[in-house]
Design a protein around this motif. Structure first.
Motif, short mmCIF file in Angstrom:
data_model
loop_
_atom_site.label_atom_id
_atom_site.label_comp_id
_atom_site.label_asym_id
_atom_site.label_seq_id
_atom_site.Cartn_x
_atom_site.Cartn_y
_atom_site.Cartn_z
N GLU A 189 2.69 0.75 4.50
CA GLU A 189 3.86 -0.25 4.36
C GLU A 189 3.90 -0.02 2.62
O GLU A 189 3.12 0.32 1.91
CB GLU A 189 3.51 -1.65 4.69
CG GLU A 189 3.44 -1.78 5.98
CD GLU A 189 4.44 -1.63 6.60
OE1 GLU A 189 5.61 -2.08 6.24
OE2 GLU A 189 4.43 -1.12 7.99
N PRO A 190 5.25 -0.41 2.03
CA PRO A 190 5.56 -0.29 0.71
C PRO A 190 4.40 -0.89 -0.23
O PRO A 190 4.05 -0.32 -1.10
CB PRO A 190 6.82 -1.39 0.55
CG PRO A 190 7.57 -0.84 1.87
CD PRO A 190 6.20 -1.00 2.97
N ARG A 191 4.00 -2.12 0.12
CA ARG A 191 2.91 -2.78 -0.82
C ARG A 191 1.69 -2.01 -0.71
O ARG A 191 1.07 -1.57 -1.89
CB ARG A 191 2.90 -4.11 -0.50
CG ARG A 191 1.93 -4.90 -1.24
CD ARG A 191 1.55 -6.39 -0.68
NE ARG A 191 0.57 -7.07 -1.42
CZ ARG A 191 0.97 -7.82 -2.64
NH1 ARG A 191 2.15 -7.60 -2.82
NH2 ARG A 191 0.07 -8.35 -3.21
N GLU A 192 1.35 -1.45 0.41
CA GLU A 192 -0.05 -0.73 0.74
C GLU A 192 0.19 0.60 -0.12
O GLU A 192 -0.81 1.09 -0.87
CB GLU A 192 -0.08 -0.43 2.09
CG GLU A 192 -1.48 0.21 2.38
CD GLU A 192 -1.76 0.70 3.99
OE1 GLU A 192 -2.86 1.17 4.11
OE2 GLU A 192 -0.85 0.27 4.65
N ARG A 193 1.22 1.41 0.02
CA ARG A 193 1.68 2.45 -0.66
C ARG A 193 1.72 2.53 -2.21
O ARG A 193 0.84 3.33 -2.85
CB ARG A 193 3.16 2.90 -0.08
CG ARG A 193 3.25 3.57 1.13
CD ARG A 193 4.58 4.22 1.52
NE ARG A 193 4.80 5.48 0.63
CZ ARG A 193 5.98 5.96 0.59
NH1 ARG A 193 7.07 5.19 0.79
NH2 ARG A 193 6.07 7.08 0.00
N ARG A 194 1.95 1.10 -2.71
CA ARG A 194 2.12 0.95 -4.15
C ARG A 194 0.69 0.91 -4.63
O ARG A 194 0.06 1.72 -5.72
CB ARG A 194 2.94 -0.22 -4.33
CG ARG A 194 3.06 -0.67 -6.05
CD ARG A 194 3.71 -2.00 -5.99
NE ARG A 194 3.73 -2.37 -7.50
CZ ARG A 194 4.62 -1.95 -8.19
NH1 ARG A 194 5.49 -1.42 -7.71
NH2 ARG A 194 4.31 -2.16 -9.42
N HIS A 195 -0.26 0.11 -3.75
CA HIS A 195 -1.68 0.01 -4.29
C HIS A 195 -2.50 1.49 -4.30
O HIS A 195 -3.32 1.56 -5.20
CB HIS A 195 -2.19 -0.99 -3.29
CG HIS A 195 -2.16 -2.41 -3.95
ND1 HIS A 195 -2.17 -3.02 -5.00
CD2 HIS A 195 -1.25 -3.30 -2.76
CE1 HIS A 195 -1.72 -4.25 -5.19
NE2 HIS A 195 -1.28 -4.58 -4.04
N LYS A 196 -2.04 2.14 -3.26
CA LYS A 196 -2.69 3.49 -3.05
C LYS A 196 -2.43 4.32 -4.19
O LYS A 196 -3.09 5.12 -4.97
CB LYS A 196 -2.28 4.24 -1.95
CG LYS A 196 -2.97 3.23 -0.55
CD LYS A 196 -2.63 4.25 0.73
CE LYS A 196 -3.13 3.81 1.92
NZ LYS A 196 -2.87 4.44 3.21
N LEU A 197 -1.04 4.27 -4.58
CA LEU A 197 -0.55 5.18 -5.83
C LEU A 197 -1.28 4.69 -7.09
O LEU A 197 -1.76 5.57 -7.86
CB LEU A 197 0.92 5.10 -6.03
CG LEU A 197 1.63 6.07 -6.94
CD1 LEU A 197 1.01 7.36 -6.75
CD2 LEU A 197 2.93 5.70 -6.99
N MET A 198 -1.37 3.39 -7.40
CA MET A 198 -1.98 2.98 -8.45
C MET A 198 -3.35 3.25 -8.63
O MET A 198 -3.92 3.54 -9.69
CB MET A 198 -1.83 1.44 -8.48
CG MET A 198 -0.52 0.84 -8.62
SD MET A 198 -0.43 -1.08 -8.77
CE MET A 198 -1.26 -1.29 -10.57
N GLY A 199 -4.14 3.21 -7.30
CA GLY A 199 -5.46 3.82 -7.45
C GLY A 199 -5.66 5.17 -7.72
O GLY A 199 -6.45 5.51 -8.36
#
Length: 233
Positions: A189-199
């Motif tokens: 999901e968008p939110r999950e993808r965002r967190h993964k990219l930040m990580g």
């Protein structure tokens, strides 16, 4: 010097033969007292000339120690120069290399001190060049680069100074390119993808502020590309 040489070092010896070592350019075996089974000592050509170690020369035991020490220092410096021919080295890397080559610690440190004086070993310059190169070539942020410099024996303060010198705008641009490249391959999901990219960017050593800006801009650009072109309607 071999065991035979050590045993005979207690008395004056006379050089009776000098032979160049085939596999070691500019080094020579010295044979003494007509004993040809094995060399008494091996020295570099420069040391041989400095101490006039030619056939017929007598070596006093007090002089032998000085000759051996001078040859070791010369060999350490020569090995250091050879090692630097591949790429720049840190103090720690040079010390470890000379140790692997059998150079004692004192001679190694003397050689490194000379190389530093000649600016051939310069940890500060090495750190600056390393950080700039790895930022551009491997898309690594200053925090990870600081760790890598410490692993190479660079002092903590020197590593910090080198990474603090990095251009902030360039680091952000590098982080953005990495984010744009990584974003399409992240699932969820968008939110999950965002967190993964930040990580992902944080693991590459980019500071939090840089990561937030890069992620925000990468997603914005991706969404802009996905929007239909109004001119096509």
């Amino acid at each position: 010097m071999n065991e035979q040489g050590q045993a005979e070092g207690a008395q004056t010896v006379r050089i009776t033969s000098v032979e160049q070592i085939r596999k070691e350019k500019y080094r020579y075996n010295l044979f003494v007292n007509d004993i040809q089974d094995e060399p008494f000592i091996a020295v570099h050509e420069d040391i041989m000339i400095k101490f006039r170690l030619f056939k017929g020369r007598e070596i006093h035991p007090d002089e032998l120690k000085e000759i051996a020490e001078e040859d070791t220092k010369h060999r350490a410096y020569a090995l250091g120069i050879q090692y630097l021919g591949l790429r720049p080295r840190t103090h720690k890397e040079m010390a470890q290399y000379l140790a692997r080559k059998g150079i004692d610690e004192q001679a190694a440190e003397q050689a490194i001190a000379r190389l530093k004086q000649e600016r051939l070993v310069d940890d500060a310059d090495y750190a600056s060049r390393f950080a700039a190169s790895r930022l551009r070539g491997q898309a690594k942020g200053r925090l990870l680069l600081r760790q890598e410099l410490r692993m190479r024996g660079i002092a903590k303060e020197t590593a910090k100074e080198a990474t603090d010198e990095l251009d902030a705008e360039e680091e952000t641009a590098v982080a953005l390119r990495a984010a744009i490249k990584k974003w399409p391959y992240i699932k969820g999901e968008p939110r999950e993808r965002r967190h993964k990219l930040m990580g992902y960017l944080l693991r590459r050593g980019f500071p939090g502020s840089v990561v937030k800006e890069a992620v925000r801009e990468a997603i914005r650009q991706s969404e802009a590309e996905d929007e239909p072109d109004m001119l096509d309607n």
